[in-house]
Design an enzyme around this catalytic site. Structure first.
Site, PDB file in Angstrom:
ATOM      1  N   SER A 146      52.128  35.983  21.148  1.00 54.05           N
ATOM      2  CA  SER A 146      52.967  35.337  22.161  1.00 54.05           C
ATOM      3  C   SER A 146      52.224  34.219  22.888  1.00 54.05           C
ATOM      4  O   SER A 146      51.058  34.350  23.236  1.00 54.05           O
ATOM      5  CB  SER A 146      53.427  36.383  23.181  1.00 54.05           C
ATOM      6  OG  SER A 146      54.068  35.735  24.268  1.00 54.05           O
TER       7      SER A 146
ATOM      8  N   THR B  84      60.656  40.256  24.668  1.00 50.13           N
ATOM      9  CA  THR B  84      60.884  39.518  23.431  1.00 50.13           C
ATOM     10  C   THR B  84      61.163  40.518  22.307  1.00 50.13           C
ATOM     11  O   THR B  84      61.366  41.710  22.569  1.00 50.13           O
ATOM     12  CB  THR B  84      59.706  38.542  23.162  1.00 50.13           C
ATOM     13  OG1 THR B  84      60.019  37.758  22.020  1.00 50.13           O
ATOM     14  CG2 THR B  84      58.371  39.243  22.975  1.00 50.13           C
TER      15      THR B  84
ATOM     16  N   LYS C 139      65.195  42.601  23.483  1.00 54.58           N
ATOM     17  CA  LYS C 139      66.138  41.863  24.326  1.00 54.58           C
ATOM     18  C   LYS C 139      67.503  42.523  24.479  1.00 54.58           C
ATOM     19  O   LYS C 139      68.165  42.350  25.502  1.00 54.58           O
ATOM     20  CB  LYS C 139      66.332  40.432  23.789  1.00 54.58           C
ATOM     21  CG  LYS C 139      65.115  39.543  23.977  1.00 54.58           C
ATOM     22  CD  LYS C 139      65.433  38.117  23.564  1.00 54.58           C
ATOM     23  CE  LYS C 139      64.180  37.259  23.602  1.00 54.58           C
ATOM     24  NZ  LYS C 139      64.486  35.842  23.350  1.00 54.58           N
TER      25      LYS C 139
ATOM     26  N   ASN D  73      66.178  38.595  28.718  1.00 45.08           N
ATOM     27  CA  ASN D  73      64.806  38.212  28.344  1.00 45.08           C
ATOM     28  C   ASN D  73      63.856  38.238  29.537  1.00 45.08           C
ATOM     29  O   ASN D  73      62.663  38.014  29.388  1.00 45.08           O
ATOM     30  CB  ASN D  73      64.777  36.838  27.660  1.00 45.08           C
ATOM     31  CG  ASN D  73      64.794  35.710  28.662  1.00 45.08           C
ATOM     32  OD1 ASN D  73      65.422  35.819  29.713  1.00 45.08           O
ATOM     33  ND2 ASN D  73      64.100  34.634  28.358  1.00 45.08           N
TER      34      ASN D  73
ATOM     35  N   ASP E 212      66.875  32.135  28.573  1.00 41.42           N
ATOM     36  CA  ASP E 212      66.891  31.349  27.329  1.00 41.42           C
ATOM     37  C   ASP E 212      67.973  30.269  27.376  1.00 41.42           C
ATOM     38  O   ASP E 212      67.823  29.205  26.766  1.00 41.42           O
ATOM     39  CB  ASP E 212      67.135  32.250  26.113  1.00 41.42           C
ATOM     40  CG  ASP E 212      65.916  33.095  25.764  1.00 41.42           C
ATOM     41  OD1 ASP E 212      64.784  32.664  26.052  1.00 41.42           O
ATOM     42  OD2 ASP E 212      66.102  34.198  25.210  1.00 41.42           O
TER      43      ASP E 212
ATOM     44  N   GLY F 133      73.227  29.642  12.465  1.00 42.81           N
ATOM     45  CA  GLY F 133      72.626  30.930  12.813  1.00 42.81           C
ATOM     46  C   GLY F 133      73.485  31.716  13.784  1.00 42.81           C
ATOM     47  O   GLY F 133      74.205  31.146  14.618  1.00 42.81           O
TER      48      GLY F 133
ATOM     49  N   GLY G 242      70.227  36.509  17.906  1.00 43.10           N
ATOM     50  CA  GLY G 242      70.079  36.548  19.360  1.00 43.10           C
ATOM     51  C   GLY G 242      69.906  35.164  19.960  1.00 43.10           C
ATOM     52  O   GLY G 242      70.492  34.847  21.005  1.00 43.10           O
ATOM     53  N   ALA G 243      69.121  34.316  19.309  1.00 42.53           N
ATOM     54  CA  ALA G 243      68.872  32.971  19.842  1.00 42.53           C
ATOM     55  C   ALA G 243      70.164  32.160  19.841  1.00 42.53           C
ATOM     56  O   ALA G 243      70.430  31.381  20.759  1.00 42.53           O
ATOM     57  CB  ALA G 243      67.802  32.275  19.018  1.00 42.53           C
TER      58      ALA G 243
ATOM     59  N   TYR H  19      59.639  26.281  16.555  1.00 43.18           N
ATOM     60  CA  TYR H  19      58.606  25.364  17.053  1.00 43.18           C
ATOM     61  C   TYR H  19      57.263  25.500  16.336  1.00 43.18           C
ATOM     62  O   TYR H  19      56.270  24.902  16.750  1.00 43.18           O
ATOM     63  CB  TYR H  19      58.419  25.504  18.567  1.00 43.18           C
ATOM     64  CG  TYR H  19      58.050  26.899  19.020  1.00 43.18           C
ATOM     65  CD1 TYR H  19      56.739  27.356  18.920  1.00 43.18           C
ATOM     66  CD2 TYR H  19      59.007  27.757  19.539  1.00 43.18           C
ATOM     67  CE1 TYR H  19      56.401  28.630  19.330  1.00 43.18           C
ATOM     68  CE2 TYR H  19      58.681  29.033  19.956  1.00 43.18           C
ATOM     69  CZ  TYR H  19      57.373  29.461  19.844  1.00 43.18           C
ATOM     70  OH  TYR H  19      57.051  30.726  20.247  1.00 43.18           O
TER      71      TYR H  19
ATOM     72  N   GLY I  74      61.446  22.339  19.295  1.00 40.85           N
ATOM     73  CA  GLY I  74      61.765  23.643  19.874  1.00 40.85           C
ATOM     74  C   GLY I  74      60.811  24.134  20.952  1.00 40.85           C
ATOM     75  O   GLY I  74      61.141  25.070  21.692  1.00 40.85           O
TER      76      GLY I  74
HETATM   77  P1  ATR Z   1      66.760  35.408  16.639  1.00 41.49           P
HETATM   78  O1  ATR Z   1      66.691  36.375  17.766  1.00 41.49           O
HETATM   79  O2  ATR Z   1      65.579  34.494  16.572  1.00 41.49           O
HETATM   80  O3  ATR Z   1      68.049  34.651  16.591  1.00 41.49           O
HETATM   81  P2  ATR Z   1      67.696  37.132  14.521  1.00 41.49           P
HETATM   82  O4  ATR Z   1      68.640  37.755  15.473  1.00 41.49           O
HETATM   83  O5  ATR Z   1      66.918  37.999  13.591  1.00 41.49           O
HETATM   84  O6  ATR Z   1      66.611  36.275  15.294  1.00 41.49           O
HETATM   85  O7  ATR Z   1      68.509  36.009  13.695  1.00 41.49           O
HETATM   86  C1  ATR Z   1      67.932  35.323  12.617  1.00 41.49           C
HETATM   87  C2  ATR Z   1      68.907  34.247  12.118  1.00 41.49           C
HETATM   88  O8  ATR Z   1      68.275  33.512  11.051  1.00 41.49           O
HETATM   89  C3  ATR Z   1      70.201  34.806  11.558  1.00 41.49           C
HETATM   90  O9  ATR Z   1      71.248  33.888  11.801  1.00 41.49           O
HETATM   91  C4  ATR Z   1      69.877  34.895  10.063  1.00 41.49           C
HETATM   92  O10 ATR Z   1      70.997  34.903   9.206  1.00 41.49           O
HETATM   93  P3  ATR Z   1      71.680  36.336   8.781  1.00 41.49           P
HETATM   94  O11 ATR Z   1      72.520  36.737   9.950  1.00 41.49           O
HETATM   95  O12 ATR Z   1      72.454  36.012   7.581  1.00 41.49           O
HETATM   96  O13 ATR Z   1      70.539  37.276   8.524  1.00 41.49           O
HETATM   97  C5  ATR Z   1      69.099  33.613   9.874  1.00 41.49           C
HETATM   98  N1  ATR Z   1      68.273  33.647   8.662  1.00 41.49           N
HETATM   99  C6  ATR Z   1      67.101  34.287   8.485  1.00 41.49           C
HETATM  100  N2  ATR Z   1      66.642  34.090   7.233  1.00 41.49           N
HETATM  101  C7  ATR Z   1      67.567  33.313   6.589  1.00 41.49           C
HETATM  102  C8  ATR Z   1      67.688  32.772   5.255  1.00 41.49           C
HETATM  103  N3  ATR Z   1      66.744  32.985   4.342  1.00 41.49           N
HETATM  104  N4  ATR Z   1      68.770  32.017   4.983  1.00 41.49           N
HETATM  105  C9  ATR Z   1      69.730  31.802   5.916  1.00 41.49           C
HETATM  106  N5  ATR Z   1      69.671  32.277   7.178  1.00 41.49           N
HETATM  107  C10 ATR Z   1      68.609  33.023   7.509  1.00 41.49           C
END
Ligand code: ATR
Length: 273
Positions: A17, A64, A68, A89, A104, A130, A133-134, A220, A241
């Protein structure tokens, strides 16, 4: 004597972190007395350990991955932003009670405001990649800034559909449409892990994206992701980022120390390296 304020970040794992570097920089910069520790807590132990840390006099924590969402039922109260995002967060501890918020959203918006001051959120549709969570924090930030059309795409479409139920103004598209939906967009934000060091690249073609549109990657590491390199080559302005990480830390620090700290060049340099 000045109060010694104990704070920190809780995750699992937590060793990498950057938050301790950010908060200890501000503690020194503003001449305060306090500590900011990185504490590793396994998900099953979160409730018991948090109660213990509250009793031990800690003022608050950042949370984190993977805490969360898990921390929601542990909080005595959560504010409207955290409720809307569905994740906490930052917590404040007072008289044995735990209050949760989500900074966030502020971090996402303030990063763009600071680094692309002429950008107008309301000028057109936003494309968000995506649905993790983010993404929830980004969607809430966009809605708060007055964006009224959000095109959401996720590899697992069902997760995007779920977000479309939780947030306003969202239209879900298939992941395969990610280059086509850029037409007419004002903003493109990547919230997926794609492009992060060790993860696959984000495959996308920006040729349909208007040159006036802004591109933001919340990844980032590296600072200049493949997506941002593509934005640059396509003639688009972009925001990295790292600022989201830096700016989300500001209101958390303010809750604990009563001072809203700024992001100066030295801090940016320290954390980007
Ligand atoms: P965060 O809290 O950083 O958002 P997360 O909740 O694990 O982390 O979300 C990860 C995101 O990256 C999701 O939208 C995930 O898509 P899925 O919902 O289909 O899993 C996306 N992601 C991760 N690896 C991926 C890949 N190889 N191709 C496309 N999307 C990907």
């Amino acid at each position: 004597m000045m109060e010694f304020i104990k704070t920190g970040v809780i995750g699992h794992p937590i060793a990498h972190s950057k938050s301790p570097a950010i908060h200890t920089y501000w503690i020194r910069k503003y001449g305060l007395t306090g500590s900011y520790e990185a504490i590793d807590i396994a998900p099953d132990e979160l409730r018991v350990r948090l109660k213990g840390l509250a009793v031990a006099g800690y003022k608050g924590f950042n949370l984190t991955i993977p805490h969360k969402i898990r921390v929601l039922p542990i909080c005595d109260e959560i504010d409207a932003t955290a409720k809307a995002v569905g994740a906490v967060n930052t917590i404040m501890m007072e008289n044995g009670k735990i209050y949760g918020t989500n900074t966030d959203v502020f971090g996402f918006v303030e990063n763009i405001r600071t680094n692309a001051p002429d950008f107008d959120f309301t000028a057109g549709p936003a494309v968000v990649l995506g649905a993790g969570g983010a993404s929830r924090a980004v969607l809430q930030g966009l809605i708060e800034q007055g964006v009224s059309e959000i095109r959401l795409l996720n590899r697992t479409r069902d997760k995007a559909n779920k977000l479309a139920n939780d947030f306003k103004f969202i239209e879900v598209f298939d992941w395969s449409q990610r280059s086509a939906v850029l037409e007419g967009a004002n903003l493109l934000v990547n919230t997926t892990a794609l492009g992060l060091t060790g993860q696959p690249a984000l495959e996308i073609n920006l040729s349909k994206l208007d040159k006036a549109a802004l591109v933001n990657d919340i990844v980032y590491a590296p600072l200049h992701t493949g997506l941002l390199e593509k934005a640059k080559a396509n003639g688009n302005a972009f925001v990295t980022g790292i600022g989201m990480l830096l700016h989300q830390a500001r209101p958390a620090f303010e809750r604990w120390y009563g001072i809203l700290p700024d992001v100066d060049e030295a801090l940016e340099k320290k954390v980007s390296g």
